[in-house]
Design an enzyme around this catalytic site. Sequence first.
Site, short mmCIF file in Angstrom:
data_model
loop_
_atom_site.label_atom_id
_atom_site.label_comp_id
_atom_site.label_asym_id
_atom_site.label_seq_id
_atom_site.Cartn_x
_atom_site.Cartn_y
_atom_site.Cartn_z
N SER A 249 -6.10 -2.90 -15.96
CA SER A 249 -5.91 -2.10 -14.77
C SER A 249 -4.56 -2.45 -14.17
O SER A 249 -3.85 -3.31 -14.66
CB SER A 249 -7.01 -2.39 -13.75
N LYS A 250 -4.25 -1.76 -13.08
CA LYS A 250 -2.94 -1.95 -12.44
C LYS A 250 -2.71 -3.41 -12.04
O LYS A 250 -1.57 -3.83 -11.90
CB LYS A 250 -2.83 -1.05 -11.22
#
Length: 485
Positions: A249-250
């Site tokens: 994820s980010k």
Amino acid sequence: MNPDLHRTRVRFAPSPTGYLHVGGARTALFSWLFARHTGGDFILRIEDTDFERSSDEMVTGILDGLRWLGIDWDEGPFYQSQRLGLYTQTARKLLESGHAYHCFCTKEELELRRATAAESRAVPRYDGRCRSIPAAEATQRLARGERAAVRFMVPREGVTAFDDAVFGRLEFANAELEDFVLLRSDGIPTYHLSVVADDLDMRMTHILRGADHISNTPKQILQYQALGASLPVFAHVPLILGPDKTRLSKRHGATSVLAYKDMGIVPEAFRNFLAVLGWSPGEAARQPDGRDRELFSTEELIEMFSLNGIAHSNAVFNNDKLAWYNTEYIRAYDPARLLPLIEEEWRHAQYQPTRSREEILAAIPLLQQRARSLKDFASTFLAYFGDEFAMDPAAVEKFLGDAAVRSLLTELGQRYATLEPFTEASTEQTLREFAAEKGVKAGALINGARVALTGQGVAPSLFTVMLCLGRERVVQRLQAAKQIA
Ligand code: GLU
């Protein structure tokens, strides 16, 4: 026999509610490699029925990301938003054959029941209460203007099973599945309906997608069965995790494919990196020394790709590995092919080289060995492409901090002005003789000259650099050394 019956057809079906992320790109790449390996068709389908969250901008981003990776498609892009008729028609077929029913429960009612279920810690599943509404009554209610969704009637007993090409046999108890919605009361299909209607209509033979879709698959298989259609082969690809083993994820850094382009990664490097993220050619890549090969051309990837090579466990995204691929690929590029990628970096940096194309092409091989990313060509390497470049302050301090060195370099510049011929050997000899004459170490002049000529403390061999820059620039930059404070 119709040869088309055996032709594989695979699709990539992104929802344009976000950019093309690493996981999606890998699914696309695996699907594309599979299509190319089997000589089949690769179809691109944009699943844009979530009108609120989909946007044209995201579609453009996804197409750009695919093109950047060198993934081309044989058909499409098809847009689900333009195919709504097919989904209504498919829902009607399921209604007519008794595999689906109208559900008149309102959103408020459903929410209330869900909340009650949550309180009693029950699984919030639709209870099937509209199943028992006789078809004639449903028709009347619809005619009176009541709104209804269409739900699939999931058998209450038995199991739905399939043989996944990656995970093997997977079974789901039907009792665990709810009567899921096919068509919402506003006539918009859910993913479950549109994906099946399209995969059938587009004659998909294989479906490669993320393992996060495994739980959706029984709902789709039930529809295939209800429609009397044969199943495609499903191949679910394990997830991509960040270095901390949680889903990528980010938090782990960039997840958008085009962000990697912006970081100066070359497309071939990213493609090779993605291809081996959760797939391995196995024995075929074993080298005589027992180690596995890691660099594969696109042709080799196509040749070697098979569903058997897809790993069963999740893959870990390793940034160092990607950086390694990037340096390897930048090194291996033909300068003429690397130049357009470098030019794109220049455009981004609003930089215009002043040297000729020939001079630039001659400089690139010197720099390829040292580049970590394309970004270097628009920053630390600028001295090779024109006369405007920044000096690394740390290098200036370390190697040009001494005023005596600076004025010696200026004087050395004057000698080069008349040196004949101006070659690697002659420039080196001149520098060494000059150092001996002045009683200084040649190394101090070499280090100082390197900074004066390139702005950097590290560079290819100084005398190669001199030849690459040409006499005029060398003289001018050395003479300017005096002014560097
Ligand atoms: N639109 C779905 C997604 O982006 C496609 C899933 C599938 O391949 O069936 O996740």
